[in-house]
Write an enzyme that holds these catalytic residues in place. Structure first.
Site, PDB file in Angstrom:
ATOM      1  N   ASP A  45       0.830  -1.204   0.000  1.00  0.00           N
ATOM      2  CA  ASP A  45       0.000   0.000   0.000  1.00  0.00           C
ATOM      3  C   ASP A  45       0.868   1.258   0.000  1.00  0.00           C
ATOM      4  O   ASP A  45       0.621   2.206  -0.758  1.00  0.00           O
ATOM      5  CB  ASP A  45      -0.922  -0.029   1.221  1.00  0.00           C
ATOM      6  CG  ASP A  45      -1.728   1.243   1.363  1.00  0.00           C
ATOM      7  OD1 ASP A  45      -2.618   1.479   0.529  1.00  0.00           O
ATOM      8  OD2 ASP A  45      -1.467   2.019   2.304  1.00  0.00           O
ATOM      9  N   GLU A 117      -1.908  -5.278  -3.708  1.00  0.00           N
ATOM     10  CA  GLU A 117      -0.940  -4.573  -2.854  1.00  0.00           C
ATOM     11  C   GLU A 117       0.125  -5.533  -2.338  1.00  0.00           C
ATOM     12  O   GLU A 117       1.313  -5.180  -2.270  1.00  0.00           O
ATOM     13  CB  GLU A 117      -1.666  -3.896  -1.690  1.00  0.00           C
ATOM     14  CG  GLU A 117      -2.526  -2.719  -2.125  1.00  0.00           C
ATOM     15  CD  GLU A 117      -3.326  -2.101  -1.002  1.00  0.00           C
ATOM     16  OE1 GLU A 117      -3.713  -0.930  -1.139  1.00  0.00           O
ATOM     17  OE2 GLU A 117      -3.588  -2.792   0.019  1.00  0.00           O
TER      18      GLU A 117
END
Length: 226
Positions: A45, A117
């Site tokens: 992320d 992610e």
């Protein structure tokens, strides 16, 4: 997982792993194993946010901070990542527990987005920041082409807040009304309280954030702003 299957996924991703265990780890949901992908998701992320921010900074030299923030939010939000995952047919490669499999976890937006992610982090750990940057920009190439810096519309919550501030009104207050469904498939009802309006504005969505945005949009309509 079958090496031939893993090879096919790596072709979709555009990267061949030196340590294939990292990719397997990235594909493992917490429902399937204690060795799941949530730590990789956390790292991925941050990497994604940095790389997209850097790309926007260089692509749009005249754009202000607010515009870049809105464009980044659009590019890194869950449904965008889930779209990328769908392009890779990622759902069929995920390692899920039996409960998640039965409930359709392989096509759930949040699970797909989290896996993307995690894959970003696994590529970084297997190589370096320059390689993962090249891969991400390849994934986003067409999306960057479609971005319109002058047409990036602010989200309803931001528009509502700015409108109320321009009128010197208090900011809206959002509260949870009800939550329906199982933990993995919930529907949220959000109430939005605005000074000067006797009724509460209601928003519904698959997450608290989406329900708040829906409530804000309904408030803008009620205030005849839109």
């Amino acid at each position: 997982m079958n090496p031939i299957v893993m090879k096919k996924l790596q072709k979709f991703i555009g990267y061949t792993f030196t340590n294939i265990t990292l990719l397997k780890h990235a594909l493992t949901h917490r429902s399937a194993s204690s060795q799941h992908n949530e730590r990789l998701e956390f790292l991925g992320d941050s990497i994604l946010s940095f790389i997209i921010a850097k790309a926007l900074y260089h692509h749009f030299p005249k754009m202000n901070e607010g515009g870049m923030s809105r464009m980044r939010a659009t590019l890194v939000r869950g449904n965008t990542l889930a779209e990328i995952a769908t392009e890779f047919s990622l759902g069929k490669y995920l390692q899920l527990g039996q409960g998640e499999k039965k409930s359709g976890g392989f096509k759930r937006e949040s699970i797909l987005a989290n896996a993307i992610e995690a894959i970003i982090a696994s590529i970084f750990l297997d190589s370096n920041i320059y390689t993962v940057e090249r891969i991400i920009l390849y994934w986003y190439k067409n999306r960057f082409k479609k971005m319109n810096p002058t047409g990036t519309k602010k989200d309803p919550k931001t528009r509502l807040q700015e409108y109320l501030q321009s009128k010197h009104f208090s900011l809206p207050i959002y509260s949870i009304g009800q939550i329906y469904g199982e933990a993995h498939n919930q529907i949220f009802t959000i109430y939005c309280k605005i000074d000067g309006l006797s009724e509460l504005l209601i928003g519904i969505g698959a997450s608290r954030r989406k329900a708040e945005q829906d409530a804000a949009q309904n408030a803008l309509i009620r205030l005849e702003v839109e």
